[in-house]
Design an enzyme around this catalytic site. Structure first.
Site, short mmCIF file in Angstrom:
data_model
loop_
_atom_site.label_atom_id
_atom_site.label_comp_id
_atom_site.label_asym_id
_atom_site.label_seq_id
_atom_site.Cartn_x
_atom_site.Cartn_y
_atom_site.Cartn_z
N GLU A 4 12.31 6.48 4.23
CA GLU A 4 11.70 6.23 5.34
C GLU A 4 12.60 5.26 6.24
OE1 GLU A 4 9.06 3.38 4.27
OE2 GLU A 4 8.10 4.90 2.74
N GLU A 35 3.89 10.15 9.49
CA GLU A 35 2.37 9.60 8.78
C GLU A 35 2.24 8.22 9.50
OE1 GLU A 35 3.16 7.83 4.48
OE2 GLU A 35 1.43 7.24 4.62
N ASP A 82 7.19 7.49 -3.86
CA ASP A 82 7.93 6.55 -3.96
C ASP A 82 6.19 5.31 -4.50
OD1 ASP A 82 7.16 6.31 -1.87
OD2 ASP A 82 9.03 4.53 -1.62
N LYS A 93 14.07 11.96 0.30
CA LYS A 93 13.11 11.36 1.76
C LYS A 93 13.80 9.79 1.35
CE LYS A 93 9.22 11.12 1.33
NZ LYS A 93 8.56 9.87 1.67
N ASP A 134 11.61 10.48 -3.53
CA ASP A 134 11.72 9.46 -2.43
C ASP A 134 13.12 8.69 -2.42
OD1 ASP A 134 10.02 9.66 -0.39
OD2 ASP A 134 8.85 8.35 -1.54
O1 KIV Z 1 5.55 8.47 -1.36
C1 KIV Z 1 4.72 8.85 -1.32
O2 KIV Z 1 3.94 9.97 -1.76
C2 KIV Z 1 4.83 9.43 0.48
C3 KIV Z 1 4.02 10.74 0.70
C4 KIV Z 1 2.97 10.18 0.86
C5 KIV Z 1 4.19 11.26 1.72
O3 KIV Z 1 5.61 9.10 0.66
#
Ligand code: KIV
Length: 266
Positions: free
Chosen positions: A120, A183, A49, A118, A88
């Protein structure tokens, strides 16, 4: 016809962790960067994202929408033949209840053709990861600096609460995440988490002891116009190369030397 390469799967990530082979992941948001990343042989291509910042010039990742992630995810997933494509889940879908998250991730998987999502989150999102994995959707966790929570965290800064970080990473792994992105985490804490988890950690600004590393491709190749974080190593100056090429073409057009006989049809 050339044979399609064998796709990297969650089993390959687990095997890499077991065998001590470091995992590589890089972002891509479109066809050419997806192809570049795949040709470079990385294990995973992340449609992050971060596209809200990197390609749309926004201040944070918060404005990224599900429709945008699906649009870019579908392009990258078509471009990438070998690497595992991870997309994401944009803010705030993992916070709206398990069913909303499963629905959104199912759309990502069905409409993009990617292999994993993915998300968060803290330990509070472990139930969401568990439900996604139950639904057959591979999930990468993302703990430490969570850019979607940048305002709550007070900026893009190192996360130092070792106990909370260990708790969040353990919860993601126990819920079935196939890997956990760390991160902006101090090296010692990242090393401890990496040793504790049976699944690979993938670090960004988390030191060399993680089971893998991820970077934003535009930072890595020198395409980002702004200052990049200290944890980035720049392997090319693509911005200078491209600006120079366009400036030389402009000069040729203005001088009347482009197009020449070879570039003229008929
Ligand atoms: O959104 C993204 O690019 C990320 C990476 C920095 C791990 O989550």
């Amino acid at each position: 016809m050339t044979a399609r390469p064998k796709r990297v799967t969650v089993h390959d990530l687990a095997a890499a962790r077991r065998d001590g082979r470091r995992i590589t992941m890089v972002t891509a948001y479109d066809w050419p960067t997806g192809r570049l990343a795949d040709d470079a042989g990385v294990d995973c291509v992340l449609v992050g994202d971060s596209l809200a910042m990197v390609v749309a010039g926004r201040e944070s990742t918060i404005p990224a929408t599900l429709e945008q992630m699906i649009y870019h995810g579908e392009i990258v997933a078509r471009a990438v033949a070998r690497a595992m494509v991870v997309v994401d889940l944009p803010f705030p879908l993992q916070h709206l209840g398990v069913m909303r998250a499963v629905e959104a991730c199912a759309r990502i998987l069905k409409e993009t053709g990617c292999q994993a999502v993915k998300l968060e989150g803290t330990a509070g999102q472990a139930g969401v990861i568990e439900a996604l994995v139950q639904a057959g959707i591979p999930v990468m966790g993302h703990v430490g600096l969570r850019p979607q929570a940048v305002h709550q965290l007070g900026g893009y800064r190192l996360q130092r609460d070792g106990e909370a970080l260990r708790h969040d990473a353990r919860a993601a792994a126990a819920a079935g995440a196939c890997a956990v992105v760390l991160e902006c985490v101090p090296r010692e804490i990242a090393a401890t988490i990496t040793a504790e988890l049976s699944v690979p950690t993938i670090g960004i600004g988390a030191g060399p002891d993680c089971a893998g590393q991820v970077l934003v491709l535009h930072d890595l190749v020198g395409l980002s116009p702004d200052r990049v974080p200290r944890f980035v190593r720049r392997y090319a100056d693509a911005r200078a190369t491209i600006t120079d090429a366009v400036a030389r073409w402009r000069a040729d057009v203005e001088a009347g030397t482009f197009p020449g006989p070879d570039e003229t049809l008929g």
